[in-house]
Design an enzyme around this catalytic site. Sequence first.
Site, PDB file in Angstrom:
ATOM      1  N   CYS A 119       8.043  24.950  14.825  1.00  0.00           N
ATOM      2  CA  CYS A 119       6.890  24.668  15.691  1.00  0.00           C
ATOM      3  C   CYS A 119       6.066  23.524  15.090  1.00  0.00           C
ATOM      4  O   CYS A 119       6.392  22.986  14.035  1.00  0.00           O
ATOM      5  CB  CYS A 119       5.991  25.890  15.807  1.00  0.00           C
ATOM      6  SG  CYS A 119       6.882  27.427  16.113  1.00  0.00           S
TER       7      CYS A 119
HETATM    8  N1  GLN Z   1      10.372  31.601  13.680  1.00  0.00           N
HETATM    9  C1  GLN Z   1       9.131  31.509  14.402  1.00  0.00           C
HETATM   10  C2  GLN Z   1       9.295  31.880  15.863  1.00  0.00           C
HETATM   11  O1  GLN Z   1      10.379  32.030  16.342  1.00  0.00           O
HETATM   12  C3  GLN Z   1       8.507  30.133  14.249  1.00  0.00           C
HETATM   13  C4  GLN Z   1       9.312  29.143  14.978  1.00  0.00           C
HETATM   14  C5  GLN Z   1       9.043  27.734  14.625  1.00  0.00           C
HETATM   15  O2  GLN Z   1       8.441  27.342  13.636  1.00  0.00           O
HETATM   16  N2  GLN Z   1       9.643  26.946  15.425  1.00  0.00           N
HETATM   17  O3  GLN Z   1       8.320  32.002  16.528  1.00  0.00           O
END
Ligand code: GLN
Length: 253
Positions: free
Chosen positions: A2
């Site tokens: 994210c």
């Molecule tokens: N693993 C976390 C989620 O699925 C954060 C994902 C991310 O950083 N893209 O929400």
Amino acid sequence: MCRHLAYLGPAVTLHELLVEPEHGLYRQSWEPRRQRHGTVNADGFGVGWYAPGDLVPARYRRDRPIWGDPNLLDLARVIRSGAVLAAVRSGTEGMGFAEAAAAPFASGRWLFSHNGAVPGWPGSLHGLAAALPPETLTRLEAPTDSALLWAHARHRLAAGVPLPVALSETVAKALADAPGARLNLLATDGTTIVATVRGDTLSWRRATPAGVVVASEPTDDGPGWHDVPDDSLLVATADGVTVTSLALTAEVS
Ligand code: GLN
């Protein structure tokens, strides 16, 4: 992975903070420039902000791309705050896609976000999970690594541990279980921003005319951005920023 962002300083509109910067969090949802994993952040988004006279932040979260939400721009035009934490999500494979999986997670006066992924989740986080009461494990907000990491950090905060220690301990504990985990955590209580860097990018800049922005990547090409190295702990208030090494080998309870 994210992208996330936190701000402390004079009150600004969410539009000024998230939408107007040329490469702001809004645009980072479809065109991030430094993201190491994943290409777009279309699996939900969230904004948490503090209003004057109230220690508990408000949140607006959705399970859709930020650009597909007709309400956000209208709200962002008029909501002003001096303390904000926001994120756009690219869900890790196998993890839920509901609104409850979108950061920021919240508890009392705290807001929390996780940029990263834990390989082998959920089984790999057995040591971290074992540190939590069973009722906490059965009441996770979402079936994601982020929700479990937040449950651990929140558990430590409830025990009276300061925010930087709670996040460092959570990273150390998760790495002891899953050494390949990517753990860029970001949290605030409305007066201090704390961030860990482990596996993805993070930058910060003094805001104009005052305050500070901490973000997964610079929101414009202007001067003053500092890149934070891997394995760092950042603590920022409206007055200053300190960056130290993450205590990854510390004994944690
Ligand atoms: N693993 C976390 C989620 O699925 C954060 C994902 C991310 O950083 N893209 O929400």
